[in-house]
Write a protein that holds these residues in place. Sequence first.
Motif, PDB file in Angstrom:
ATOM      1  N   ILE A   1       0.867  -1.175   0.000  1.00 55.38           N
ATOM      2  CA  ILE A   1       0.000   0.000   0.000  1.00 55.38           C
ATOM      3  C   ILE A   1       0.903   1.224   0.000  1.00 55.38           C
ATOM      4  CG2 ILE A   1      -1.819   1.205   1.279  1.00 55.38           C
ATOM      5  CD1 ILE A   1      -2.186  -1.625   2.755  1.00 55.38           C
ATOM      6  N   VAL A   2       0.570   2.221  -0.806  1.00 53.09           N
ATOM      7  CA  VAL A   2       1.377   3.431  -0.877  1.00 53.09           C
ATOM      8  C   VAL A   2       0.569   4.655  -0.472  1.00 53.09           C
ATOM      9  CG1 VAL A   2       2.913   2.499  -2.652  1.00 53.09           C
ATOM     10  CG2 VAL A   2       0.921   3.867  -3.333  1.00 53.09           C
ATOM     11  N   ALA A   3       1.296   5.652  -0.007  1.00 50.41           N
ATOM     12  CA  ALA A   3       0.734   6.984   0.214  1.00 50.41           C
ATOM     13  C   ALA A   3       1.318   7.862  -0.874  1.00 50.41           C
ATOM     14  CB  ALA A   3       1.122   7.516   1.593  1.00 50.41           C
ATOM     15  N   GLU A   4       0.437   8.492  -1.629  1.00 49.83           N
ATOM     16  CA  GLU A   4       0.849   9.366  -2.729  1.00 49.83           C
ATOM     17  C   GLU A   4       0.412  10.790  -2.402  1.00 49.83           C
ATOM     18  OE1 GLU A   4      -0.393  10.117  -7.347  1.00 49.83           O
ATOM     19  OE2 GLU A   4      -0.489   8.074  -6.598  1.00 49.83           O
ATOM     20  N   LEU A   5       1.319  11.727  -2.585  1.00 52.06           N
ATOM     21  CA  LEU A   5       1.029  13.141  -2.354  1.00 52.06           C
ATOM     22  C   LEU A   5       1.454  13.906  -3.591  1.00 52.06           C
ATOM     23  CD1 LEU A   5       0.224  15.536  -0.513  1.00 52.06           C
ATOM     24  CD2 LEU A   5       2.546  15.478   0.400  1.00 52.06           C
ATOM     25  N   SER A   6       0.520  14.545  -4.237  1.00 50.22           N
ATOM     26  CA  SER A   6       0.783  15.327  -5.457  1.00 50.22           C
ATOM     27  C   SER A   6       1.569  14.529  -6.493  1.00 50.22           C
ATOM     28  CB  SER A   6       1.531  16.615  -5.094  1.00 50.22           C
ATOM     29  OG  SER A   6       0.767  17.375  -4.186  1.00 50.22           O
ATOM     30  N   GLY A   7       1.180  13.263  -6.678  1.00 51.32           N
ATOM     31  CA  GLY A   7       1.806  12.422  -7.684  1.00 51.32           C
ATOM     32  C   GLY A   7       3.104  11.768  -7.254  1.00 51.32           C
TER      33      GLY A   7
END
Length: 170
Positions: free
Chosen positions: A61-67
Amino acid sequence: MTSSSATSEIQIRNFRADEKEAVDAVVKLAWTELIGLMPEGDKLAARLGSLTEQADQSEVIVAELSGEIVGAVGYVGATQPKPSFFQPDWPMVRMLSVSPAHRGLGLGKRLLEECIARARRDEAAVIALHTTAVMKSAQRLYAALGFQQVQELPLLFGVPCALLTKNMRA
């Protein structure tokens, strides 16, 4: 950018195979500071790509912030291989990692909450993880989300380690 606007731009989602390099980079950044605190940190450093290398045996699972990938964690289901000190029917949380430049935004909490949600989805009675004493902020997060130490484990990379569980039916 304020932290509240940054938080609203965070997307928690499944890892894609083409993101291996970005996820590995975040894991390495997140764990680098701990390596120096462990007598056998060089052994940990050699394993920092294992989250994506074992993606076929877990849900990354990833956390993505502004791509940009800024955090990652592995959710290892009950039927997947895991260390012997975990009960076979327990899902486990693996290598919770947040880029040092993006700490304080609640990313670790959101990633851990996603693992808990997946354990509920899987109707697990317990979710587990292991941690070391050098991971002070992570241990505060684990306690805040209801994880409790159930067992001391052998040294890991030269530091004390503990098994923590969260009762999913409480």
